[in-house]
Design an enzyme around this catalytic site. Structure first.
Site, PDB file in Angstrom:
ATOM      1  N   ASP A  58       0.874  -1.167   0.000  1.00  0.00           N
ATOM      2  CA  ASP A  58       0.000   0.000   0.000  1.00  0.00           C
ATOM      3  C   ASP A  58       0.913   1.220   0.000  1.00  0.00           C
ATOM      4  O   ASP A  58       1.463   1.596   1.036  1.00  0.00           O
ATOM      5  CB  ASP A  58      -0.892  -0.004   1.232  1.00  0.00           C
ATOM      6  CG  ASP A  58      -1.760   1.244   1.336  1.00  0.00           C
ATOM      7  OD1 ASP A  58      -1.738   2.074   0.395  1.00  0.00           O
ATOM      8  OD2 ASP A  58      -2.449   1.402   2.359  1.00  0.00           O
ATOM      9  N   SER A 136       5.191  11.200 -14.300  1.00  0.00           N
ATOM     10  CA  SER A 136       4.195  12.264 -14.231  1.00  0.00           C
ATOM     11  C   SER A 136       3.289  12.125 -15.452  1.00  0.00           C
ATOM     12  O   SER A 136       2.843  11.027 -15.770  1.00  0.00           O
ATOM     13  CB  SER A 136       4.871  13.636 -14.160  1.00  0.00           C
ATOM     14  OG  SER A 136       3.899  14.664 -14.078  1.00  0.00           O
ATOM     15  N   TYR A 150      -5.981  15.262 -10.606  1.00  0.00           N
ATOM     16  CA  TYR A 150      -4.861  14.601 -11.285  1.00  0.00           C
ATOM     17  C   TYR A 150      -3.790  15.624 -11.644  1.00  0.00           C
ATOM     18  O   TYR A 150      -2.595  15.385 -11.461  1.00  0.00           O
ATOM     19  CB  TYR A 150      -5.382  13.899 -12.537  1.00  0.00           C
ATOM     20  CG  TYR A 150      -4.406  12.937 -13.181  1.00  0.00           C
ATOM     21  CD1 TYR A 150      -4.034  11.759 -12.548  1.00  0.00           C
ATOM     22  CD2 TYR A 150      -3.872  13.206 -14.444  1.00  0.00           C
ATOM     23  CE1 TYR A 150      -3.144  10.867 -13.146  1.00  0.00           C
ATOM     24  CE2 TYR A 150      -2.984  12.320 -15.051  1.00  0.00           C
ATOM     25  CZ  TYR A 150      -2.628  11.154 -14.398  1.00  0.00           C
ATOM     26  OH  TYR A 150      -1.744  10.277 -14.990  1.00  0.00           O
ATOM     27  N   LYS A 154       0.088  15.528 -10.422  1.00  0.00           N
ATOM     28  CA  LYS A 154       1.154  15.373 -11.415  1.00  0.00           C
ATOM     29  C   LYS A 154       2.024  16.623 -11.543  1.00  0.00           C
ATOM     30  O   LYS A 154       3.227  16.522 -11.828  1.00  0.00           O
ATOM     31  CB  LYS A 154       0.558  14.976 -12.766  1.00  0.00           C
ATOM     32  CG  LYS A 154      -0.047  13.576 -12.781  1.00  0.00           C
ATOM     33  CD  LYS A 154       0.973  12.508 -12.392  1.00  0.00           C
ATOM     34  CE  LYS A 154       0.446  11.104 -12.530  1.00  0.00           C
ATOM     35  NZ  LYS A 154       1.446  10.080 -12.174  1.00  0.00           N
TER      36      LYS A 154
END
Length: 275
Positions: A58, A136, A150, A154
């Site tokens: 995890d 990325s 997102y 990134k």
């Protein structure tokens, strides 16, 4: 001839991660493949019993990640390359996304990467070598509608990669942050969409478009993973690497627009000091 190394790869059960694992094993490297679904590696483990170590990790757990890095070093006697590949994306406008949905994206894409870096750097620093490769996206350079969480993760991955490179170059550690465009993997099939859809943002139309694009991407995953393998054998690998004509076009056009905007507002920018 390529040097054989010990690799630690997150998000290794599908897509680019799995393609990279297979390529590395075929070249005689030793690979720790982390995922939540270890059964994916049953056949590979039979074929490469001495070179593959699948681990259920995890990556959002700092302790779990530290344990897995120690297992890697104990099992294979060292570690040379880390690839932070695990990714998760939820599509939705900022207004639609719940706090939990936004945080889940950050937890996997950003804090998962940070956890692996923190667990890895002490070992690399002590041995005076190592290469950290962070995956990325072109969404790490350009903000896209319905991708704010997102984008946030990134963009941050690029920023921490730059900072990490400055911090660790004195120890012989190399850092590369890769921004792929659209490659023909199952990533689009794993996209999650915001539950609280508001008709004004037309998320249903976006979902239909993304689903239809799956399997039609121009990028070849085999070429991408070969580039990653080639990178670690370079004496001076790049800090930033854009991959895919789509990413090159998007990022260069975006940079030109930024440059123009900065120029237009230059007088205001330079007007802030005391007279």
């Amino acid at each position: 001839m390529e040097d054989q190394k010990v690799w630690y790869i997150t998000g290794a059960s599908k897509g680019l991660g799995l393609a990279l694992v297979k390529l590395l094993l075929s070249k005689g490297n030793k690979v720790v493949a982390t995922t939540r679904n270890l059964s994916v590696f049953d056949e590979l483990l039979l074929a490469y019993p001495n070179h593959l170590l699948p681990l259920a990790v995890d990556i959002t757990s700092d302790e779990n990640v530290k344990e897995s890095i120690q297992q890697t070093i104990t099992h294979f006697g060292g570690l040379d390359v880390v690839v932070n590949n695990a990714g998760y994306s939820i599509v939705g406008s900022m207004e639609e996304l719940t706090d939990q949905e936004f945080r889940e994206t950050i937890d996997v894409n950003l804090f998962g990467t940070v956890n692996v870096i923190r667990a890895t750097v002490p070992y690399f620093r002590n041995q005076g070598s190592g290469h950290i490769i962070n995956i990325s996206s072109n969404a790490g350079y350009i903000g896209f509608a319905n991708a704010s969480s997102y984008n946030a993760a990134k963009f941050a991955v690029i920023g921490i990669s730059e900072a990490l490179a400055e911090e660790t170059k004195q120890f012989g550690i190399k850092v590369t942050v890769i921004a792929p465009g659209q490659f023909r993997t199952s990533f689009m099939d794993s996209l999650v969409f915001a539950e609280n859809k508001l008709p004004v943002y037309k998320l249903a139309e976006a979902e239909k478009m993304w689903r239809e694009c799956s399997g039609m991407q121009r990028g070849d995953p085999a070429k991408l993973v070969q580039i990653i393998v080639d990178l670690v054998n370079l004496p001076e690998p790049p800090l930033h690497l854009l991959l895919g004509p789509d990413t090159y076009q998007l990022v260069t056009e975006h940079r030109e627009k930024e440059k123009l905007e900065i120029a237009v507002w230059k007088n205001v920018t330079l007007s802030t000091d005391f007279d």
